[in-house]
Design an enzyme around this catalytic site. Structure first.
Site, mmCIF file in Angstrom:
data_model
loop_
_atom_site.group_PDB
_atom_site.id
_atom_site.type_symbol
_atom_site.label_atom_id
_atom_site.label_comp_id
_atom_site.label_asym_id
_atom_site.label_seq_id
_atom_site.Cartn_x
_atom_site.Cartn_y
_atom_site.Cartn_z
ATOM 1 N N GLY A 143 0.747 -1.339 0.080
ATOM 2 C CA GLY A 143 0.073 -0.103 -0.096
ATOM 3 C C GLY A 143 0.958 1.215 -0.025
ATOM 4 N N ALA B 237 -0.319 5.994 5.002
ATOM 5 C CA ALA B 237 0.426 5.158 6.186
ATOM 6 C C ALA B 237 1.557 4.465 5.373
ATOM 7 C CB ALA B 237 -0.542 4.334 6.652
ATOM 8 N N HIS C 55 -20.787 8.861 6.469
ATOM 9 C CA HIS C 55 -20.447 10.364 6.409
ATOM 10 C C HIS C 55 -21.805 11.003 5.916
ATOM 11 C CE1 HIS C 55 -18.699 14.120 5.472
ATOM 12 N NE2 HIS C 55 -17.420 13.323 6.051
ATOM 13 N N ARG D 161 -20.363 13.021 13.183
ATOM 14 C CA ARG D 161 -21.102 12.546 11.913
ATOM 15 C C ARG D 161 -21.931 11.474 12.127
ATOM 16 N NH1 ARG D 161 -14.945 11.310 8.876
ATOM 17 N NH2 ARG D 161 -14.809 13.450 8.475
ATOM 18 N N HIS E 140 -18.091 5.999 4.350
ATOM 19 C CA HIS E 140 -17.135 6.627 4.176
ATOM 20 C C HIS E 140 -15.663 6.210 4.648
ATOM 21 C CE1 HIS E 140 -14.580 10.257 3.516
ATOM 22 N NE2 HIS E 140 -14.293 10.546 5.035
#
Lengths: 640, 255
Positions: free
Chosen positions: A42, A46, A268, A332, A403
């Protein structure tokens, strides 16, 4: 078998845990670092930040991403901002306050020690990103600007127009590409991880498929880092990018890594409502819009008038009415559930009656259109492009959409999973947001993990293996794993059923949204379990994947990803069913207060549920990590 | 208002990097004008799969115009007819019933076709790794407010930093030049105080790496027209000026 789940949280006071632990962890000296191979899967915030930092330290790093460039990772789409407890605004912010807000916002279902560390390093992230040239918004004096963001009463959010994720990712990507040029990082694009390789109970490598040639490859290392994002696409319609999937994390789960709190998903509140069946994804409008926009629906059901024909008296500003202190800035989950409630009552707006208004006319009247354009211009343009409506003149229509997913692979304080040598960062782990993530905290966590946590903790693991070479990738464990992947690919191509992968993904998404969406109940979840299993069985029997294995074949790529989402969806239902309480993004209709707010059960459920895979078709085993709260008092969240 | 229209698509199909390609005509019937351009292709692909034909390969990811993954030549224009809009944000309401639409991959020798409409854009990453960064190891940054940046400078740097790396500038350029992409990254970093230490080295390295992969700029201005983020061509002029300065300064330093 898993013993008791030990998060290995260091002793000592909350404020000193990380500092003390950094000192007590073993170091790998600079000359030895180059003898360790680390795989990072990935390349989002991060992954890129971790890989760049590890490369700078001198480790031999291999980055694997299915994208054509590391810069495409979905972190790029984050709009609103990143929190940092700098207290530049002199409004009472502090590391402790950011910690407290995050714990409270997560509805007391996260680990104190992790969250405090996150708040502590948040200030370093802002420094690092600024030094990289991330063009954060500035005041006229040239210093950094801040704004307040959903759920916070201080201005601690740093932002770069409505493209904060893009600018932070480009910063991390540039640091990563610098290491690629320096030769410390080997970059493999269009390589999808399809298997985790284990040896002697440790993670020792991964198997990838090259998405262009179809070649199945073995990669060996001393440690594997997954920074592979969340699983929001289990809903099919979400704000996640089309390629986001759970496969890397799920394949690790099938090899023994525990999956924690899968039912914690975040809906969201401010997305553009779906317009038809062909809708391929939903688009988020940054919740920073709630700073100036007012949310309302008509007072009466089926009000057929256009928004400009409805006088103020006939409007219901339902968030301002119910939550006078926070108004449109409630967290949220609260904003989302309230929007769902008014739409379910039949007061929804738009052609499909599936939205609520987000109205800027008061803000434009107060500040002028130019000020609003400077703050939100690109978001307004985006909205107009998608809907064909001009939000300077007509209120936006918004509706909640999936989300972010707070659940993920279980990790300890050092971000290592229960599988030795397997580290998990960012949205892919479960660690910092509890049952609900605060706005502007995802970018913060991804970068905290990658820049400032993993580079320390991974050395503490590697120090044990000094002098040991990474396993030869021709060893039988790698060969077997490669064969497994090759067989799986062949199986998808041989089914020859009648429906496409997307067809099944869409059908799965509807089930998950209906039964494991914004609110859940026992009957629905039990139904979800049986219907998901039945549809999954049909998927494996009847999916149609055309073409061959040795070319760029997008249906084939998706086939495996959707199969993993089916298994994950079952686990989400099981997790939601066993968590007999409401907390954060997990709302069980059976557990609510008289006012319809989430009702936690701290006696029974102040713990992390971490699930152990037991094989396809067999129910997973639920393990617990008890959460201890020594520095905050558990209260019912109130935003009234 | 939403309506349903019929389109005729002429789509480039190519089985692999080393095979010949050709246009194939598809009828895209009964498409809602609310659909995005890529959703229209999704629908066409679903119908192809139902008919037992392999779907058209095209790339996309965020479908919000920010990741830069998508990019199609639509009737000869990079990202299609709507200015400042990436392919994924283009909607069918920009077209009329009965329109014929030609869909091709980016055309540039530095972007080899992988399959159908997907191309290899790794040359852009090579330009970034040549110098598109500020050297600051993790942990070594000073407090963020130690370096004030005039608001206007920060804003202009941002205008350049908005590049999504889609490659439309290259595809639109008659010379397949990557000047706009390169200049945008250069000026993002060269304008900021943080970027000054490496300014001249960066400029020389990035420009020369670009030239190894891409054609030369002859000021056609097609890149600015095609850019989904509307990055102005002025950045190229600035970058050119920096490049000349860099050649002189770097020689002096070497001497």
């Amino acid at each position: 078998m898993i013993g008791s789940l030990d998060a290995r949280i260091p002793a000592g006071s909350l404020e000193n845990k990380w500092t003390d632990h950094k000192f007590s962890m073993r170091l790998v000296n600079p000359n030895n670092k180059r003898r360790f191979d680390i795989i990072v899967v990935g390349s989002g915030l991060a992954g890129a930040s971790a890989a760049a930092s590890l490369g700078e330290l001198g480790y031999r790093v291999k980055v694997l991403t299915y994208h054509d460039s590391p810069r495409r990772a979905h972190s790029i789409a984050a709009q609103g901002g990143i929190n940092g407890a700098k207290n530049y605004q002199n409004d009472g912010d502090s590391v402790f306050r950011l910690f407290y807000d995050t714990i409270k916002g997560g509805d007391y279902r996260s680990r104190e020690a992790n969250v405090y560390r996150l708040a502590e390093v948040s200030v370093d992230i802002i420094d690092q990103a600024t030094a990289q040239g991330v063009p954060f918004a500035r005041e006229y004096g040239g210093l950094l600007d801040n704004r307040s963001f959903g759920g916070a009463q201080v201005s601690r959010t740093f932002y770069a127009r409505g493209q904060t994720g893009q600018q932070l990712l480009l910063g991390a990507y540039s640091a990563l590409m610098r290491q690629v040029a320096a030769g410390t990082v080997e970059l493999h694009t269009r390589s999808e991880m399809l298997e985790l390789v284990m040896h002697d109970g440790r993670a020792v490598g991964v198997i990838t498929r090259d998405l262009i040639s179809g070649e199945v490859q073995a990669h060996s290392a001393h440690a594997v880092v997954l920074a592979t994002g969340g699983y929001g696409n289990v809903y099919f319609l979400s704000t996640n990018a089309k390629m986001c999937n759970v496969t890397a994390a799920w394949r690790a789960h099938r090899k023994g890594a525990l999956f924690a709190n899968p039912c914690y998903t975040q809906i969201h509140p401010t997305c553009i409502p779906a317009s038809d069946d062909f809708q391929s994804k939903l688009t988020l409008m940054s919740e920073s819009l709630r700073n100036d926009g007012r949310i309302w629906v008509p007072q009466t059901h089926d009000d057929g008038r256009g928004p400009d024909e409805i006088p103020d008296d006939d409007r219901d500003y339902f968030l301002e009415r119910k939550y006078p202190a926070f108004g449109n800035l409630v967290p949220r989950d609260v904003a989302s559930r309230n929007a769902k409630a008014v739409v379910d009552e039949g007061r929804g707006v738009g052609p499909l009656c599936n939205g609520v208004y987000l109205d800027f006319s008061d803000a434009i009247g107060r500040d002028g259109a130019d000020v609003i354009r400077a703050k939100y211009g690109n978001l307004f343009d985006m909205y107009e492009r998608i809907t064909g409506e001009n939000p300077y003149q007509v209120p936006m229509r918004i509706y909640p959409a999936t989300h972010y997913t707070m659940g993920g692979l279980w990790v300890d304080y050092e971000l290592m999973s229960n599988v030795a040598g397997l580290f998990v960062l960012g949205e892919a782990n479960f660690s910092d947001h509890g049952a609900n993530r605060l706005g502007a905290s995802a970018l913060m966590q991804g970068l905290a993990d990658g820049y400032f946590v993993l580079p320390y903790t991974i050395g503490n693991y590697l120090a044990d293996y000094l002098g040991e070479a990474a396993l030869n990738p021709n060893e039988p464990v790698f060969k077997d794993a490669k064969q497994q992947v090759t067989d799986e690919v062949a199986r998808w191509l041989s089914i020859g059923g009648t429906h496409s992968v997307d067809y099944y993904h869409r059908e799965l998404g509807k089930l998950v949204w209906d039964y494991i969406g914004m609110s859940r109940n026992q009957t629905g979840l039990e139904k979800a379990l049986s219907e998901i299993a039945a549809l999954g069985e049909e998927y494996h029997r009847n999916v149609r994947v055309l073409g061959s294995a040795d070319t760029l074949n997008q249906s084939l790529e998706k086939a495996g990803r959707v199969a993993d989402l089916f298994e994950l969806a079952e686990l989400m239902a099981r997790d939601a069913l066993t968590r007999e309480e409401s907390c954060g993004g997990h709302f069980r209709e059976e557990h609510q207060t008289e006012e319809g707010e989430a009702l936690r059960d701290d006696e029974q459920f102040a713990h992390v549920a971490a699930w152990e895979w037991q094989g396809a078709g067999t129910a997973s085993t639920r393990h617990r990590e008890e959460l201890a709260f020594e520095n905050v008092e558990l209260t019912q969240r109130s935003y009234k | 208002m939403s309506a349903r229209i019929n389109l005729t698509l002429k789509v480039w199909r190519q089985a692999g990097p080393d095979t010949e390609g050709a246009f194939v005509v598809y009828e895209a019937t009964d498409i809602s004008t609310d659909a995005s351009f890529l959703e229209m292709l999704d629908i066409v692909n679903e119908r192809l799969i139902d008919a037992g034909e392999e779907p058209i390969v095209f790339e996309s990811d965020c479908r919000e115009g920010i990741c830069g993954t998508c990019g199609l030549m639509i009737n000869g224009r990079a990202h299609g007819p709507q200015k400042g809009t990436a392919t994924c944000q283009l909607h069918i309401r920009s077209f009329n019933d009965g329109d014929h639409i030609t869909i091709e991959p980016w055309r540039a020798s530095s972007f080899p076709v992988l399959r159908d409409l997907a191309v290899d854009r790794r040359a852009l990453d090579a330009i970034i790794s040549a110098g598109g960064y500020i050297t600051v190891n993790t942990g070594s940054a000073p407090d963020a407010n130690l370096i004030p940046v005039p608001k206007e400078t920060a804003e202009t740097a941002f205008d350049a930093a908005a590049c999504i790396g889609c490659g439309a500038c290259v595809a639109a350029c008659p010379n397949s030049a990557a000047q706009l992409f390169t200049a945008a990254k250069l000026q993002h970093l060269n304008l900021l105080p943080q970027g000054q230490a490496e300014r001249w080295e960066r400029t020389e390295a990035m420009v020369e790496t670009m030239e190894a992969f891409f054609g030369s700029c002859t000021n056609h201005g097609e890149c600015e027209e095609a850019c989904p983020k509307e990055i102005p061509i002025d950045f190229i002029a600035w970058a050119n000026r920096d490049y000349i300065k860099a050649k002189v300064k770097n020689r002096k330093l070497a001497g």
